[in-house]
Design an enzyme around this catalytic site. Structure first.
Site, PDB file in Angstrom:
ATOM      1  N   ARG A 129       0.808  -1.230   0.000  1.00 36.09           N
ATOM      2  CA  ARG A 129       0.000   0.000   0.000  1.00 36.09           C
ATOM      3  C   ARG A 129       0.837   1.273   0.000  1.00 36.09           C
ATOM      4  NH1 ARG A 129      -2.619  -2.991   3.779  1.00 36.09           N
ATOM      5  NH2 ARG A 129      -4.492  -4.050   3.011  1.00 36.09           N
ATOM      6  N   LYS A 151       1.547  11.561 -11.253  1.00 37.48           N
ATOM      7  CA  LYS A 151       0.772  10.519 -11.941  1.00 37.48           C
ATOM      8  C   LYS A 151       1.653   9.305 -12.188  1.00 37.48           C
ATOM      9  CE  LYS A 151      -2.457  13.171 -14.782  1.00 37.48           C
ATOM     10  NZ  LYS A 151      -2.771  13.434 -16.210  1.00 37.48           N
ATOM     11  N   GLU A 193       7.877  18.930 -25.726  1.00 40.02           N
ATOM     12  CA  GLU A 193       7.163  19.365 -24.514  1.00 40.02           C
ATOM     13  C   GLU A 193       7.733  20.675 -23.975  1.00 40.02           C
ATOM     14  OE1 GLU A 193       4.397  17.949 -23.559  1.00 40.02           O
ATOM     15  OE2 GLU A 193       4.564  15.921 -24.376  1.00 40.02           O
ATOM     16  N   LYS A 237       5.617  23.367 -15.224  1.00 36.87           N
ATOM     17  CA  LYS A 237       4.764  22.187 -14.993  1.00 36.87           C
ATOM     18  C   LYS A 237       4.448  22.072 -13.504  1.00 36.87           C
ATOM     19  CE  LYS A 237       3.294  17.713 -15.561  1.00 36.87           C
ATOM     20  NZ  LYS A 237       3.159  16.512 -16.345  1.00 36.87           N
ATOM     21  N   GLU A 247      -6.651  18.446 -12.067  1.00 33.06           N
ATOM     22  CA  GLU A 247      -6.815  18.629 -13.506  1.00 33.06           C
ATOM     23  C   GLU A 247      -8.165  19.243 -13.897  1.00 33.06           C
ATOM     24  OE1 GLU A 247      -5.268  16.119 -17.334  1.00 33.06           O
ATOM     25  OE2 GLU A 247      -5.280  15.214 -15.377  1.00 33.06           O
ATOM     26  N   ARG A 251      -4.326  23.084 -15.591  1.00 36.98           N
ATOM     27  CA  ARG A 251      -3.587  21.905 -16.021  1.00 36.98           C
ATOM     28  C   ARG A 251      -3.990  21.494 -17.446  1.00 36.98           C
ATOM     29  NH1 ARG A 251      -1.735  17.042 -11.966  1.00 36.98           N
ATOM     30  NH2 ARG A 251      -0.513  15.872 -13.471  1.00 36.98           N
ATOM     31  N   ASN A 255      -2.346  20.363 -22.205  1.00 36.65           N
ATOM     32  CA  ASN A 255      -2.815  19.514 -23.312  1.00 36.65           C
ATOM     33  C   ASN A 255      -2.712  20.203 -24.666  1.00 36.65           C
ATOM     34  OD1 ASN A 255      -3.470  17.211 -21.852  1.00 36.65           O
ATOM     35  ND2 ASN A 255      -5.420  18.098 -21.218  1.00 36.65           N
ATOM     36  N   HIS A 258      -2.168  18.297 -27.825  1.00 37.43           N
ATOM     37  CA  HIS A 258      -2.291  16.888 -27.458  1.00 37.43           C
ATOM     38  C   HIS A 258      -3.580  16.215 -27.917  1.00 37.43           C
ATOM     39  CE1 HIS A 258       1.363  17.491 -25.236  1.00 37.43           C
ATOM     40  NE2 HIS A 258       1.348  16.264 -24.747  1.00 37.43           N
ATOM     41  N   HIS A 262      -2.440  13.047 -29.605  1.00 38.14           N
ATOM     42  CA  HIS A 262      -2.820  11.710 -29.127  1.00 38.14           C
ATOM     43  C   HIS A 262      -3.593  10.953 -30.207  1.00 38.14           C
ATOM     44  CE1 HIS A 262      -2.502  12.898 -24.608  1.00 38.14           C
ATOM     45  NE2 HIS A 262      -1.428  12.241 -24.993  1.00 38.14           N
ATOM     46  N   HIS A 275       5.864  10.360 -29.326  1.00 38.96           N
ATOM     47  CA  HIS A 275       4.894  11.266 -28.709  1.00 38.96           C
ATOM     48  C   HIS A 275       5.188  12.711 -29.116  1.00 38.96           C
ATOM     49  CE1 HIS A 275       2.095  12.906 -25.827  1.00 38.96           C
ATOM     50  NE2 HIS A 275       3.063  13.604 -25.257  1.00 38.96           N
TER      51      HIS A 275
HETATM   52 ZN    ZN Z   1       2.901  15.145 -23.860  1.00 34.16          ZN
END
Ligand code: ZN
Ligand code: ADP
Length: 373
Positions: A129, A151, A193, A237, A247, A251, A255, A258, A262, A275
């Site tokens: 945990r 994340k 980025e 960031k 988010e 935030r 994107n 993106h 994506h 990417h």
């Molecule tokens: Zn990215």
């Protein structure tokens, strides 16, 4: 490979509802990692999770430095590449942690790129945990982006990052000296980025990049410039994720480029385009959208397109159909049902969220991205 860090080291604070932590950016600082871990009261037993490429280059120096500081190191190598960022990969690490007799009070150090950080972080978040967790990012992309924000995740066959958690590290230790061995394409991948961050939030950084983009890619930029750029991008960031952990608002600006980026990665099958390459195409289309909406004047658009034109064009990628791109982009979780939310530039160095992009302009954007060469 590198001298001591020292004076040019930059410390970027990140706040989080779980715990605050720092991103320490410097050059040649890997040998001092142990002292920083000790200062946090972590150790003396460490699991060193790293992929086989990074293990062969930076694993030795890292292990030796940590051993010299009195740590007990258990090296847990994984295969390189996103294909191994899976529940099966996590299970192999759990088994290795059990074998090594490590538990909740011990610390997992993730030495590598985003794959190692995501998978290592996911294991650190869930084993017993939650155990101690330190990120040592060794790709430009991980240093400026994926190691910051807490994340962690693994992929499922049906999609990327579908199983994960918020699990902020105790420390992010970014030694830009480790980037000296990073392949050129990976450096451009991270620079995408960096450029994105500058375009949405830092006009002064845009000017720095205009002056030095190629030298940052080929490694000839002075180390102070590299430290400065990584620290500034990481700081932006960090600021955004600190203010907006869940988010909801700012935030979303991250994107930029993106939604279509994506979609391009998905439609082309997550292989031929990196990417960063996909995001560069997405940013070009998004800049055109910004101009069409009147947010970005012609001069600003020209400047953005000129900077993005300096990225190498990916070779041998077949042209995706605009219809497929549009469908995938609209399915993206960033697009609300009926209305398309889209991040646009509000001048060079500023972004805003367009809450209801006209569908015709969204189709046009997909066509631009599809035709982009
Ligand atoms: Zn990215
Ligand atoms: P990303 O941070 O781009 O998500 P990955 O974890 O997939 O990255 O790493 C990209 C590739 O670069 C992998 O093959 C990895 O083994 C390799 N790599 C990571 N860091 C270094 C480095 N400092 N030197 C050389 N290769 C590296």
């Amino acid at each position: 490979v590198s001298a001591q860090g020292g004076s040019s080291t930059r410390s970027v604070p990140v706040t989080s509802s779980r715990r605050g932590y720092r991103v320490e950016v410097g050059h040649g600082t890997l040998p001092s990692l142990g002292k920083a871990i000790q200062a946090l009261g972590l150790g003396p037993r460490l699991a060193l999770v790293t992929d086989r490429n990074v293990l062969g280059i930076w694993g030795g120096p890292c292990e030796r430095a940590l051993r010299a500081d009195g740590f007990e190191i258990h090296a847990l190598p994984i295969e390189a590449g996103e294909a191994h960022k899976t529940l099966r990969g996590a299970e192999a690490l759990y088994d290795a942690l059990v074998q090594a007799g490590l538990g909740r009070g011990d610390t997992l150090v993730a030495l590598g790129g985003g794959v190692v950080g995501d998978l290592g972080g996911f294991v650190a978040a869930t084993y017993h945990r939650g155990m101690g967790f330190v990120q040592v990012p060794t790709t430009l992309l991980a240093q400026v982006d994926s190691s910051i924000g807490g994340k962690v995740a693994v992929d499922l066959p049906s999609g990327k990052n579908l199983v994960g958690a918020f699990y902020p590290p105790a420390l992010v230790w970014a030694d830009v000296g480790t980037l000296a061995t990073l392949p050129l394409r990976e450096r451009w991948n991270g620079l995408a980025e960096v450029v994105k961050t500058a375009l949405i939030a830092d006009a002064a950084l845009v000017s720095v990049l205009e002056a030095s983009l190629e030298s940052l890619a080929d490694g000839t930029a002075p180390r102070e410039v590299l430290v400065d750029i990584v620290a500034r991008t990481a700081a932006l960031k960090a600021k955004v994720v600190s203010e907006d952990e869940e988010e909801k608002g700012p935030r979303m600006h991250l994107n930029f480029g993106h939604t279509l980026g994506h979609a391009l990665e998905t439609v082309t099958g997550h292989g031929p385009l990196s990417h960063g390459e996909a995001v560069v195409v997405g940013m070009r289309a998004a800049a055109r959208v910004s101009h069409a909406l009147g947010s970005l004047e012609a001069e600003g658009l020209d400047r953005v397109l000129a900077l993005l034109a300096r990225f190498p064009r990916p070779q041998g990628v077949s042209k995706p159909s605009p219809a497929a791109l549009l469908e995938v982009a609209a399915r993206d979780k960033k697009a609300l049902v009926g209305k398309v939310r889209f991040v646009v530039l509000d001048g060079v160095g500023r972004a805003r969220v367009e809450r209801s992009l006209p569908p015709a302009l969204f189709s046009q954007a997909a066509a631009w991205a599809s035709e982009d060469r």
